[in-house]
Design an enzyme around this catalytic site. Sequence first.
Site, PDB file in Angstrom:
ATOM      1  N   LYS A  14       5.240 -31.850   2.740  1.00 34.42           N
ATOM      2  CA  LYS A  14       5.109 -32.255   4.151  1.00 34.42           C
ATOM      3  C   LYS A  14       6.477 -32.341   4.832  1.00 34.42           C
ATOM      4  CE  LYS A  14       2.922 -36.161   3.242  1.00 34.42           C
ATOM      5  NZ  LYS A  14       2.882 -36.168   1.762  1.00 34.42           N
ATOM      6  N   ARG A  89      -2.196 -43.100   6.426  1.00 35.88           N
ATOM      7  CA  ARG A  89      -2.456 -43.054   4.995  1.00 35.88           C
ATOM      8  C   ARG A  89      -3.680 -43.879   4.608  1.00 35.88           C
ATOM      9  NH1 ARG A  89       3.138 -41.879   3.144  1.00 35.88           N
ATOM     10  NH2 ARG A  89       3.182 -41.485   0.923  1.00 35.88           N
ATOM     11  N   ARG A 128      12.209 -33.333  -7.919  1.00 34.37           N
ATOM     12  CA  ARG A 128      12.855 -33.860  -6.714  1.00 34.37           C
ATOM     13  C   ARG A 128      13.650 -35.130  -7.042  1.00 34.37           C
ATOM     14  NH1 ARG A 128       9.056 -35.270  -1.600  1.00 34.37           N
ATOM     15  NH2 ARG A 128       8.842 -37.303  -2.545  1.00 34.37           N
ATOM     16  N   ARG A 134      15.630 -41.009  -4.871  1.00 35.77           N
ATOM     17  CA  ARG A 134      14.512 -41.916  -4.599  1.00 35.77           C
ATOM     18  C   ARG A 134      14.000 -42.505  -5.904  1.00 35.77           C
ATOM     19  NH1 ARG A 134      10.189 -39.405  -0.420  1.00 35.77           N
ATOM     20  NH2 ARG A 134       8.926 -40.933  -1.565  1.00 35.77           N
ATOM     21  N   ARG A 146       1.401 -43.395  -7.351  1.00 33.18           N
ATOM     22  CA  ARG A 146       1.379 -42.908  -5.960  1.00 33.18           C
ATOM     23  C   ARG A 146       0.249 -41.912  -5.756  1.00 33.18           C
ATOM     24  NH1 ARG A 146       7.236 -40.725  -5.510  1.00 33.18           N
ATOM     25  NH2 ARG A 146       6.664 -40.073  -3.405  1.00 33.18           N
TER      26      ARG A 146
END
Length: 192
Positions: A14, A89, A128, A134, A146
Site C-alpha cells: 500500500k 481498519r 522489510r 520498524r 498483525r
Amino acid sequence: MLNLVLFGPPGAGKGTQSKKLIDKYGLIHLSTGDLLRAEIAEGTELGLEAKKLMDHGKLVPDEVVIGMISHKLDANKDAKGFIFDGFPRTVTQAEELDELLNSKGAPICCMIALEVNDNELEHRLLLRGKDSGRSDDANPEVIRKRIKEYNDKTAPVADFYKGQSKFNSINGIGSVDEIFAAICAIVEKYLK
Ligand code: AMP
C-alpha cells in the site's frame, strides 16, 4: 474530490503504491501508521500509548486514529483528494470516515484492495524489517499477530465497501509497475 481507500494486509504494498498515486494524481497521502510513527518519534503521550499496542501487532483504539484523520482532513481543506492507506481498519472506522467525508460532500469514490497471500506477506515483512527499522516488522510472532488482526478485524471492512458497490480487488503479486497500472485503470474509471 478523488478520495480512495487503498486496502490490503500489512506488507501488501500500500505504501509503495500510494507514493506513485500521489505523484500521478496530486493526492494527499493519509497513512495512520505513518501518523502514529510520527507521534512516537515526537515522544507524545498518544505515541507512547500507541507504541505499546503496535509493538504487539495490535490495533490502536478507533477513536485515536479517527481523531488523527479528522484533524488532517480539516488541515487540508483545499486538497484535490486523499489516499487513505491503512485506514479504515475496522468497520467502525469506515462508518466514521463516511460520516466525516459526507459532511464535507466528498465521499469515498472507491476502495482498491491489494490481494496477497499470508506466506508472501510474512516473507515481505521480514525482508522489510531488515532495513525499515520498524520493530513490528522484524519479529515473526508480531507479524503473524498483525496478519491475524487484519483477518479478524480489518477484512470485514471490504464487505462494508462491497455493500456500497465501491470495492475493487487486484492481484498484489507482480512487479510494482504492473500493479500500479492495474490500480490506475480503476482510478481512471472513477475519474471519468
Ligand atoms: P501500518 O504502518 O499501516 O502497517 O500500521 C502499523 C501499526 O499501527 C498497526 O499494526 C497498528 O498497530 C497501528 N495502526 C495503523 N493504522 C491503524 C488503524 N487505522 N487502526 C488501528 N491501528 C492502526
